[in-house]
Write an enzyme that holds these catalytic residues in place. Structure first.
Site, mmCIF file in Angstrom:
data_model
loop_
_atom_site.group_PDB
_atom_site.id
_atom_site.type_symbol
_atom_site.label_atom_id
_atom_site.label_comp_id
_atom_site.label_asym_id
_atom_site.label_seq_id
_atom_site.Cartn_x
_atom_site.Cartn_y
_atom_site.Cartn_z
ATOM 1 N N TRP A 355 0.832 -1.218 0.000
ATOM 2 C CA TRP A 355 0.000 0.000 0.000
ATOM 3 C C TRP A 355 0.860 1.258 0.000
ATOM 4 C CZ3 TRP A 355 -1.202 3.369 4.505
ATOM 5 C CH2 TRP A 355 -0.325 3.149 5.573
ATOM 6 N N ASP A 356 2.153 1.095 0.235
ATOM 7 C CA ASP A 356 3.098 2.216 0.210
ATOM 8 C C ASP A 356 2.948 3.033 -1.073
ATOM 9 O OD1 ASP A 356 3.924 0.123 1.894
ATOM 10 O OD2 ASP A 356 6.018 0.734 1.827
ATOM 11 N N GLU A 486 1.088 -1.808 13.083
ATOM 12 C CA GLU A 486 1.132 -3.269 13.204
ATOM 13 C C GLU A 486 1.509 -3.727 14.613
ATOM 14 O OE1 GLU A 486 3.888 -3.930 10.042
ATOM 15 O OE2 GLU A 486 2.301 -4.205 8.547
ATOM 16 N N LYS A 599 3.414 1.883 16.128
ATOM 17 C CA LYS A 599 4.541 1.738 15.202
ATOM 18 C C LYS A 599 4.576 2.876 14.192
ATOM 19 C CE LYS A 599 6.345 -1.518 11.758
ATOM 20 N NZ LYS A 599 6.002 -2.572 10.820
ATOM 21 N N GLN A 600 3.429 3.190 13.629
ATOM 22 C CA GLN A 600 3.416 4.238 12.616
ATOM 23 C C GLN A 600 2.074 4.953 12.616
ATOM 24 O OE1 GLN A 600 3.532 1.327 9.129
ATOM 25 N NE2 GLN A 600 2.750 3.158 8.137
HETATM 26 C C1 BGC Z 1 5.104 -1.253 7.444
HETATM 27 C C2 BGC Z 1 4.034 -1.374 6.383
HETATM 28 C C3 BGC Z 1 4.691 -1.234 5.027
HETATM 29 C C4 BGC Z 1 5.833 -2.226 4.876
HETATM 30 C C5 BGC Z 1 6.600 -2.023 3.588
HETATM 31 C C6 BGC Z 1 6.164 -2.307 7.205
HETATM 32 O O1 BGC Z 1 7.168 -2.183 8.165
HETATM 33 O O2 BGC Z 1 4.528 -1.425 8.711
HETATM 34 O O3 BGC Z 1 3.076 -0.348 6.557
HETATM 35 O O4 BGC Z 1 3.742 -1.440 4.037
HETATM 36 O O5 BGC Z 1 6.735 -2.088 5.938
HETATM 37 O O6 BGC Z 1 7.178 -0.757 3.558
#
Ligand code: BGC
Length: 770
Positions: A355-356, A486, A599-600
């Protein structure tokens, strides 16, 4: 965190050889051209620590999955982009001793990635155990002008000896992926062919049966005299060799000009001929012309996408590095390709699409490339709609509901962690949002009729089935999801996911109405294909959008991450001892899941997408609350915080977060650059400047800016393409200068005032808000 890259405006420079840093540098000095790319492995033999990596976009292998407990619905495989034929190989033996930097004394070592010209240059002097010294300059490129071509020039001088040198210039397909689940090799040889100076190797991937042909042309000169070459071969390996005598100060020059093509673009039966045509075209040009073409092609890229920062060399280097990597990862020529989170710089994330792309990368390509580039990223998902519908069916959804995969190569899900595969369904929302974002930016409503609407309806149908009515709450709820954060799984009512879902439902209805009016024929085509029952489905979607439950905490007056978030022990990041971070390396997963740490960006990601719905006070409250609890252990996190801090006029925080994304890889901030670069978060760095510091937005079909100048900078400027107009925007203290390169007047908002920007240059003063 490391600090060994020398600051420079246009170059990434490593000076001095430190074998411990080699894998990091291999990532940092990666080069590519959108079609293929590689880590900065050495040309000559190297017995030290290295991660070999040559990748061809879209050529992948479905590696049999490896999980503890199998769960119904798991995909059978984990796709990975393959380590492909190593075309740079040179085996150099000097009087019986192999040139190998792990075994010789190295001095004057310098690696330079010249981002302006798109060239990687390495120089060193090596003293062999015998005391013989050679000086080397190796230059190589992946052509942006002709994306089938790569080339290198290796210039060696015998510094202090007379003697014999043996050289084998090879291409080697007997390579492995370090992340192979069962230690298998993924390539079979199809054929090989050798001509006087060109070798051809065709390999086929197991299972997926992609065929890749590498045609490598070698020429070797000693003191300017062309050498006769001998051919040698074994399974998946071809070489051209030469043995000759040199005297002190003799120079040896090796050129390799290489074409790499695949069955993605040619019939398998035509691969050899096509590779021959391609390599011969490049040979006829010669290395110097390839270099010149490369510089020219990069000049065009820089003209459209450069950001110039005055007064801060480290920041200048960092933003150019991010832009350079984005441009060499994706060029938008092929709608079957996408942007892996590590691009061509490592194996992690398997080169797959996340989804990035939609949430972070689209804005960069929208502003800095022709419109088709971002469009192709959207069409990639359109083409995978059938697979998304199949994917949803596998999980028990029906009636055309589409669930796009979290991780994919060809539209099929290829990631096997239930909490991500089944639960991180927010990706569906980002894909819909990208369509909205593209149309908002380009004004190209026709995209909806051609491609977008079908995707939006498939996604809306999924959300309709994924929510359920809670009699208890008297609202719709969404259970068992994982948000972008996550660090907690299987939660109920993730605010971000609920928000996105109801927005998607409303937008799908709006989009349908637009297509019905603007493209009735297309609407009839879509209707025939997907049998939309407008009356019933729209009523259901509206009902859900209007009655969705959003967790909210009255006391703190913030949107809640999810149900029950306030039951967690509320500790703030500032009270976490540094020795316990990063949490994902120091804490058990169990402890992370129970903690309040994020986390984000998650609620804030939603507030970023839908910012117009929230006033500054609401944004500030949520920002402060979540910023205090976010550990930013995803590289995608700080950019959103930076943009929102800028919106809140918090210059210091905006800059602090920007720094965390901008030099993330150059300074190996997270201690993981050796695995590869964080390509997708690099787009977030660009956003931090353009959407953050410059405050660029598109509203009502017009560009607007709410700029501020970071304290350490004298000025910054960037170019954006907007609806056919190229604008150069420069921001200095209290002053914004816009150069309108087009022949027409454009209306631009600066803070709350509209300005008519006529062709040419216009200077506008503004009051700094901070
Ligand atoms: C992130 C995801 C992301 C993936 C690839 C993961 O660490 O939590 O949101 O899509 O990395 O960049």
């Amino acid at each position: 965190m490391k600090n060994y890259i020398i600051a420079d405006e246009w170059n990434i420079i490593e000076s001095g050889f430190d074998a411990h840093l080699n894998k990091i540098s291999e990532s940092l000095f990666s080069i590519g051209n959108g079609r293929m790319g590689q880590r900065a492995n050495f040309e000559e033999s190297y017995s030290g620590e290295t991660l070999q990596g040559n990748y061809v976009a879209g050529v992948y292998y479905p590696d049999k999955t490896r999980v503890g407990w199998w769960k119904n619905g798991y995909p059978e495989y984990f796709a990975k982009v393959l380590n492909a034929i190593n075309w740079i190989g040179l085996h150099i033996v000097i009087e019986g001793e192999t040139l190998d930097l792990a075994k010789t004394k190295v001095s004057d070592f310098k690696r330079v990635l010249d981002m302006k010209a798109g060239v990687l240059i390495r120089t060193f002097t090596a003293e062999l155990n015998s005391g013989k010294k050679v000086k080397v300059q190796a230059t190589r490129l992946y052509s942006i002008a002709d994306d089938e071509i790569s080339a290198l020039h290796y210039h060696l001088t015998a510094l202090n000896f007379d003697g014999t040198i043996e050289i084998a210039a090879f291409i080697d397909g007997d390579v492995k992926n370090q992340d192979a689940n069962y230690d298998e090799k993924f390539w079979d040889e199809v054929t090989q062919k050798q001509e006087k100076s060109t070798d051809y190797l065709v390999l086929r991937t197991k299972k997926t049966e992609f065929e890749v042909c590498t045609a490598s042309n070698t020429t070797i000169f000693v003191n300017g005299n062309l050498q006769n070459l001998k051919s040698g071969a074994r399974d998946k390996y071809l070489e051209k060799t030469a043995t000759f005598s040199v005297k002190q100060d003799s120079t040896v020059e090796i050129y390799k000009i290489v074409a790499t093509i695949s069955s993605q673009n040619y019939e398998k039966t035509e691969l050899l001929d096509a590779a021959k045509t391609s390599v011969n075209k490049a040979i006829a040009k010669g290395f110097k012309t390839l270099l010149a073409e490369q510089a020219e092609a990069w000049a065009t890229k820089w003209q459209d996408s450069d950001i110039v920062i005055d007064g801060d060399v480290a920041a200048q280097q960092a933003i150019r590095f991010n832009i350079f990597q984005l441009n060499q990862t994706y060029t938008g020529k092929d709608a079957r390709l996408n942007i892996g989170p590590k691009g061509f710089t490592g194996e992690k994330y398997g080169g797959s699409t996340y989804w990035d792309t939609e949430a972070y990368c689209i804005p960069f390509y929208l502003s800095t490339s022709p419109e088709d580039v971002a469009k192709n990223l959207l069409i990639y998902r359109y083409k995978q709609l059938d697979k998304a519908i199949e994917n949803a069916q596998k999980l028990g959804f029906n009636k055309g509901a589409a669930l796009y995969p979290m991780v994919t190569m060809n539209g099929e899900e290829c990631h096997n962690e239930w909490e991500i595969t089944f639960e991180e369904i927010h990706r569906n929302g980002a894909i819909a949002f990208a369509i909205f974002n593209y149309i908002r930016y380009t004004g190209n409503q026709a995209y909806l009729a051609e491609y977008g609407l079908e995707v939006l309806i498939g996604i809306a149908r999924f959300w309709k089935q994924r929510v359920n009515w809670s009699a208890d709450k008297n609202q719709y709820v969404m259970l068992g999801v994982t948000g972008p954060n996550e660090y907690e799984n299987n939660i109920n009512n993730n605010w971000y996911t609920n928000k996105l879902a109801s927005w998607c439902l409303t937008y799908a209805i709006e989009a349908t109405e637009i297509v019905k009016v603007t493209a009735p024929d297309q609407y009839a085509r879509i209707q025939a294909k997907i049998s939309l029952d407008e009356a019933t489905e729209f009523a259901e979607w509206t009902d859900i959008a209007e009655n969705m439950y959003y967790p909210y905490d009255e006391k703190a007056a913030v949107f809640l991450q999810q149900d029950g978030y306030m039951d967690k022990e509320q500790i703030l990041v500032k009270d976490l001892p540094a020795s316990e971070r990063p949490l994902n390396q120091k804490w058990s997963w169990d402890r992370i899941l129970r903690s309040c740490f994020i986390k984000q960006a998650d609620v804030l990601q939603g507030m970023y997408f839908f910012e117009d719905e929230f006033d500054q006070e609401t944004l500030q409250r949520n920002f402060t609350f979540y910023e205090n609890r976010t550990v930013h252990e995803s590289s995608l996190s700080p950019c959103v915080h930076s943009i929102l801090a800028a919106k809140l006029n918090d210059e210091e925080k905006a800059y602090e977060f920007y720094l965390r994304t901008a030099r993330l890889d150059l300074d190996d901030y997270n201690n993981d650059t050796e695995d590869g670069l964080h390509i997708t978060s690099m787009a977030g760095t660009w956003m931090s400047i353009v959407e953050g510091f410059a405050g660029m937005r598109v509203r009502n079909g017009q560009l607007k800016f709410n700029p501020f100048l970071p304290k350490n900078w004298t000025s910054f400027s960037f170019t954006v393409g907007f609806r056919g107009v190229a604008l150069k925007v420069s921001i200095a203290a209290g002053q914004i200068t816009i150069i309108n390169h087009s022949g027409e007047t454009v209306t631009i908002g600066i803070f709350n005032e509209l300005h008519q920007i006529t062709p040419g240059e216009q200077v506008i003063t503004y009051q700094e808000l901070v």
